[in-house]
Design a protein around this motif. Sequence first.
Motif, PDB file in Angstrom:
ATOM      1  N   ASP A  33      38.555  56.621  62.764  1.00 11.81           N
ATOM      2  CA  ASP A  33      39.805  56.072  63.292  1.00 11.81           C
ATOM      3  C   ASP A  33      40.936  56.238  62.279  1.00 11.81           C
ATOM      4  O   ASP A  33      42.070  56.565  62.646  1.00 11.81           O
ATOM      5  CB  ASP A  33      39.632  54.595  63.660  1.00 11.81           C
ATOM      6  CG  ASP A  33      38.551  54.396  64.711  1.00 11.81           C
ATOM      7  OD1 ASP A  33      38.308  55.330  65.501  1.00 11.81           O
ATOM      8  OD2 ASP A  33      37.955  53.299  64.740  1.00 11.81           O
ATOM      9  N   ALA A  36      42.002  59.905  62.364  1.00 13.77           N
ATOM     10  CA  ALA A  36      42.779  60.250  63.553  1.00 13.77           C
ATOM     11  C   ALA A  36      44.182  59.689  63.486  1.00 13.77           C
ATOM     12  O   ALA A  36      45.126  60.264  64.051  1.00 13.77           O
ATOM     13  CB  ALA A  36      42.069  59.741  64.801  1.00 13.77           C
ATOM     14  N   ARG A  52      41.294  50.227  67.963  1.00 14.03           N
ATOM     15  CA  ARG A  52      39.948  50.801  67.902  1.00 14.03           C
ATOM     16  C   ARG A  52      38.999  49.941  67.086  1.00 14.03           C
ATOM     17  O   ARG A  52      37.816  49.857  67.396  1.00 14.03           O
ATOM     18  CB  ARG A  52      40.023  52.236  67.360  1.00 14.03           C
ATOM     19  CG  ARG A  52      40.420  53.213  68.472  1.00 14.03           C
ATOM     20  CD  ARG A  52      41.043  54.496  67.954  1.00 14.03           C
ATOM     21  NE  ARG A  52      41.380  55.367  69.083  1.00 14.03           N
ATOM     22  CZ  ARG A  52      42.396  55.157  69.920  1.00 14.03           C
ATOM     23  NH1 ARG A  52      43.174  54.094  69.740  1.00 14.03           N
ATOM     24  NH2 ARG A  52      42.628  55.982  70.923  1.00 14.03           N
ATOM     25  N   VAL A  70      31.239  57.441  68.910  1.00 12.89           N
ATOM     26  CA  VAL A  70      32.413  58.312  68.891  1.00 12.89           C
ATOM     27  C   VAL A  70      33.368  57.852  69.996  1.00 12.89           C
ATOM     28  O   VAL A  70      32.969  57.696  71.154  1.00 12.89           O
ATOM     29  CB  VAL A  70      32.008  59.777  69.128  1.00 12.89           C
ATOM     30  CG1 VAL A  70      33.242  60.659  69.280  1.00 12.89           C
ATOM     31  CG2 VAL A  70      31.120  60.270  67.991  1.00 12.89           C
ATOM     32  N   ALA A  72      36.564  59.108  71.928  1.00 11.69           N
ATOM     33  CA  ALA A  72      37.369  60.303  72.179  1.00 11.69           C
ATOM     34  C   ALA A  72      38.423  59.981  73.228  1.00 11.69           C
ATOM     35  O   ALA A  72      38.447  58.892  73.803  1.00 11.69           O
ATOM     36  CB  ALA A  72      36.478  61.455  72.640  1.00 11.69           C
ATOM     37  N   ALA A  73      39.293  60.934  73.479  1.00 11.76           N
ATOM     38  CA  ALA A  73      40.331  60.769  74.498  1.00 11.76           C
ATOM     39  C   ALA A  73      40.285  61.951  75.454  1.00 11.76           C
ATOM     40  O   ALA A  73      40.173  63.105  75.031  1.00 11.76           O
ATOM     41  CB  ALA A  73      41.709  60.663  73.858  1.00 11.76           C
ATOM     42  N   ARG A  74      40.366  61.654  76.730  1.00 14.19           N
ATOM     43  CA  ARG A  74      40.436  62.717  77.732  1.00 14.19           C
ATOM     44  C   ARG A  74      41.837  63.330  77.714  1.00 14.19           C
ATOM     45  O   ARG A  74      42.737  62.837  77.030  1.00 14.19           O
ATOM     46  CB  ARG A  74      40.096  62.158  79.111  1.00 14.19           C
ATOM     47  CG  ARG A  74      38.721  61.513  79.171  1.00 14.19           C
ATOM     48  CD  ARG A  74      38.316  61.209  80.611  1.00 14.19           C
ATOM     49  NE  ARG A  74      37.078  60.437  80.650  1.00 14.19           N
ATOM     50  CZ  ARG A  74      35.857  60.963  80.539  1.00 14.19           C
ATOM     51  NH1 ARG A  74      35.722  62.283  80.371  1.00 14.19           N
ATOM     52  NH2 ARG A  74      34.776  60.197  80.602  1.00 14.19           N
ATOM     53  N   PRO A  79      40.745  56.694  76.731  1.00 11.13           N
ATOM     54  CA  PRO A  79      39.635  56.686  75.785  1.00 11.13           C
ATOM     55  C   PRO A  79      38.293  56.663  76.508  1.00 11.13           C
ATOM     56  O   PRO A  79      38.180  56.123  77.613  1.00 11.13           O
ATOM     57  CB  PRO A  79      39.849  55.396  74.986  1.00 11.13           C
ATOM     58  CG  PRO A  79      40.584  54.502  75.933  1.00 11.13           C
ATOM     59  CD  PRO A  79      41.464  55.405  76.749  1.00 11.13           C
ATOM     60  N   HIS A  80      37.293  57.257  75.891  1.00 12.03           N
ATOM     61  CA  HIS A  80      35.940  57.205  76.464  1.00 12.03           C
ATOM     62  C   HIS A  80      34.936  57.405  75.341  1.00 12.03           C
ATOM     63  O   HIS A  80      35.295  57.808  74.224  1.00 12.03           O
ATOM     64  CB  HIS A  80      35.764  58.251  77.570  1.00 12.03           C
ATOM     65  CG  HIS A  80      35.719  59.674  77.071  1.00 12.03           C
ATOM     66  ND1 HIS A  80      34.611  60.470  77.175  1.00 12.03           N
ATOM     67  CD2 HIS A  80      36.662  60.434  76.462  1.00 12.03           C
ATOM     68  CE1 HIS A  80      34.859  61.669  76.664  1.00 12.03           C
ATOM     69  NE2 HIS A  80      36.100  61.668  76.230  1.00 12.03           N
ATOM     70  N   PRO A  82      31.999  59.664  74.630  1.00 19.87           N
ATOM     71  CA  PRO A  82      31.342  60.850  75.161  1.00 19.87           C
ATOM     72  C   PRO A  82      29.819  60.815  75.094  1.00 19.87           C
ATOM     73  O   PRO A  82      29.146  61.474  75.897  1.00 19.87           O
ATOM     74  CB  PRO A  82      31.921  61.994  74.319  1.00 19.87           C
ATOM     75  CG  PRO A  82      32.490  61.341  73.109  1.00 19.87           C
ATOM     76  CD  PRO A  82      32.928  59.980  73.536  1.00 19.87           C
ATOM     77  N   GLU A  83      29.275  60.052  74.161  1.00 19.82           N
ATOM     78  CA  GLU A  83      27.815  59.985  74.028  1.00 19.82           C
ATOM     79  C   GLU A  83      27.218  58.828  74.828  1.00 19.82           C
ATOM     80  O   GLU A  83      26.004  58.639  74.829  1.00 19.82           O
ATOM     81  CB  GLU A  83      27.444  59.844  72.552  1.00 19.82           C
ATOM     82  CG  GLU A  83      27.907  61.017  71.704  1.00 19.82           C
ATOM     83  CD  GLU A  83      27.717  60.782  70.224  1.00 19.82           C
ATOM     84  OE1 GLU A  83      27.385  59.630  69.837  1.00 19.82           O
ATOM     85  OE2 GLU A  83      27.898  61.737  69.443  1.00 19.82           O
TER      86      GLU A  83
END
Length: 213
Positions: A33, A36, A52, A70, A72-74, A79-80, A82-83
């Motif tokens: 974070d 980023a 975050r 993790v 992430a951002a679409r 935000p999502h 992914p795993e």
Amino acid sequence: MKGFPHHGVAPGVHYAAAPCARILRTLPAHPADRAAARALEPGRAVEFVAARSLLRALLAALAPGLSGAVIAARDSGRPHLPEHSGTGVSLSHSGGWAAAAVGLGREVGVDIEVPGPLSPRLVRRCCGDEDAARLSALPRREQETAFAWLWTAQEACVKALGTGLAGAPWTVPVAVGQRSGTWRGVRWHAPYDTSRIPLTCAYTAPYGPRKNP
């Protein structure tokens, strides 16, 4: 979540909110974070990391194995995890406050809004004639607070569907003072009695069997 109580609004749906400064003083910032946030201007970077960090603390409280997930951002900015596709997440920040929501087996949307100056054009865009008239009859500060509550409900609903501003949140029908409702299969709850800052959490129905973790 020591020092940061979280609230449940439906099975598996929880949210938390707090001032960014207190979050950053209390919760450790994840290295991903911090990295980023380096590309952001300083004020936004503070809110980015705080939101975050609050989300990670909420994930740890609800599902300990997810605190280091993790985030992430679409392409839409949503935000999502992914795993962990079976867990929905949402973030919001405004005026030095941050909010986070988690949906175990559901999509969620959260929005927080520190009240501020209004323009008649914005009120007309987001409200029907009757509610616009009700707002205009209120003293200025009450008007700003009432509108902020209304707007958080509209915004949380489109966040839960993953459309954000592209979903035209101003078209979501929310009345002045309304505390809960349903729109396009999304349910929303505005905690007037417990939140110092206007905030709404929205959520979808549980995922079908194929989307469960």
